[in-house]
Design an enzyme around this catalytic site. Sequence first.
Site, PDB file in Angstrom:
ATOM      1  N   LYS A  44       0.819  -1.139   0.221  1.00  7.16           N
ATOM      2  CA  LYS A  44      -0.203  -0.034   0.118  1.00  7.16           C
ATOM      3  C   LYS A  44       0.872   1.278  -0.101  1.00  7.16           C
ATOM      4  CE  LYS A  44      -4.016  -1.732  -0.392  1.00  7.16           C
ATOM      5  NZ  LYS A  44      -5.102  -1.434  -1.188  1.00  7.16           N
ATOM      6  N   SER A 261      -2.508 -12.888   4.617  1.00  6.29           N
ATOM      7  CA  SER A 261      -3.028 -12.692   3.358  1.00  6.29           C
ATOM      8  C   SER A 261      -2.226 -13.284   2.184  1.00  6.29           C
ATOM      9  CB  SER A 261      -3.676 -11.085   2.929  1.00  6.29           C
ATOM     10  OG  SER A 261      -2.408 -10.426   2.566  1.00  6.29           O
TER      11      SER A 261
HETATM   12  N1  PMP Z   1      -3.436  -8.043   1.760  1.00  8.50           N
HETATM   13  C1  PMP Z   1      -3.435  -7.246   2.649  1.00  8.50           C
HETATM   14  C2  PMP Z   1      -2.765  -7.486   3.825  1.00  8.50           C
HETATM   15  C3  PMP Z   1      -3.991  -5.733   2.435  1.00  8.50           C
HETATM   16  O1  PMP Z   1      -3.735  -5.001   3.165  1.00  8.50           O
HETATM   17  C4  PMP Z   1      -4.512  -5.576   1.090  1.00  8.50           C
HETATM   18  C5  PMP Z   1      -5.026  -4.232   0.789  1.00  8.50           C
HETATM   19  N2  PMP Z   1      -6.448  -4.194   1.439  1.00  8.50           N
HETATM   20  C6  PMP Z   1      -4.551  -6.816   0.298  1.00  8.50           C
HETATM   21  C7  PMP Z   1      -4.101  -7.871   0.516  1.00  8.50           C
HETATM   22  C8  PMP Z   1      -5.474  -6.648  -1.070  1.00  8.50           C
HETATM   23  O2  PMP Z   1      -4.980  -5.720  -2.113  1.00  8.50           O
HETATM   24  P1  PMP Z   1      -5.689  -4.915  -2.969  1.00  8.50           P
HETATM   25  O3  PMP Z   1      -6.511  -3.880  -1.951  1.00  8.50           O
HETATM   26  O4  PMP Z   1      -4.861  -4.240  -4.073  1.00  8.50           O
HETATM   27  O5  PMP Z   1      -6.972  -5.978  -3.712  1.00  8.50           O
END
Ligand code: PMP
Length: 315
Positions: A44, A261
């Site tokens: 991010k 994640s």
């Molecule tokens: N994993 C984590 C730890 C995240 O902070 C995010 C962002 N919300 C994502 C996955 C998913 O990425 P995106 O927002 O680009 O779909």
Amino acid sequence: MTAYRSVLELIGNTPLVDVSALSPNPRAHILVKLEGQNPGGSVKDRVALSMVEQAEKEGILSPGQRLVEPSSGNTGIGLALVCRMKGYRLTVVLPSNVSPERRQLLGVWGADIIDSPGSEGSNGAVRLARRLAGEHPEWAFLYQYANPANPRAHYEGTAPEIWRDCPEVTHFVAGLGTSGTLLGVGRFLKERNPDVQVWAIEPPTGEMVDGLRNLDDGYIPPIFTAGGGTELLDRKTIVKPRESIEWTRRLAELGIFAGISTGAAVAGAVRCAATIEAGTIVVVSPDGGWKYLSTGAWTDDLDVVEERARSTIYF
Ligand code: PMP
């Protein structure tokens, strides 16, 4: 001497690491892109910088300007870093039950925090941030779920890096949160090679894997609709919280200390590897494991970890 002028120049250019040892198919390679190497510790940072620079171009921001953003972690932390470096003030609307590490990291870079009810999760934070933005028209509201600078950060950064480092990529796998990563990288790779397959990883409806959402839970990010997400994705795969934690732990055996994640995305990549005859799968690791230490994800009792993950928001 080679030196960077600012920490902001360290955003991007993250490494790809071969984790094919986890692949059930000797002809399917798996490579992980380690976004935890960014200076704010997550993918991010790219989105925060991209959204702020776009707002600067549009003349929305003036020195000392306040920004407000709902986030339960990484976007808030990335924005806190970028705002600190560029002289803006930041209010992050944060569900009251996020992990203590996240709260502390926001403080490191001087962000102000407003709590939203933990029981309402990230959607509650979004609602409160929207209300505050309406009450304070002088605040900038960049809103990652609807801001095209979010997928653009991936189209112009993450994706060209993958193409440069791994032109043999056949499959791209990533978790779905705002969908910015999937949209930006997916579109770029398919423009270069229409045969590249794009797989999205979602948690089961009503369950939580940090940072991820299931589109069937009711909120479809405007960037997903605007970016033709339904047509772009070749496949969606559901990965359960426990499986995510298990694969996060398998990664640690290879020396990779990643967030939960990442485990979800790698579980998806492993499934992908099992279904294809041969190929090269690139999977995104959105962040490192530091912010998840209080989940106990690397301790021995998986039942306790899973239970704790249900009562706390880790994204
Ligand atoms: N994993 C984590 C730890 C995240 O902070 C995010 C962002 N919300 C994502 C996955 C998913 O990425 P995106 O927002 O680009 O779909």
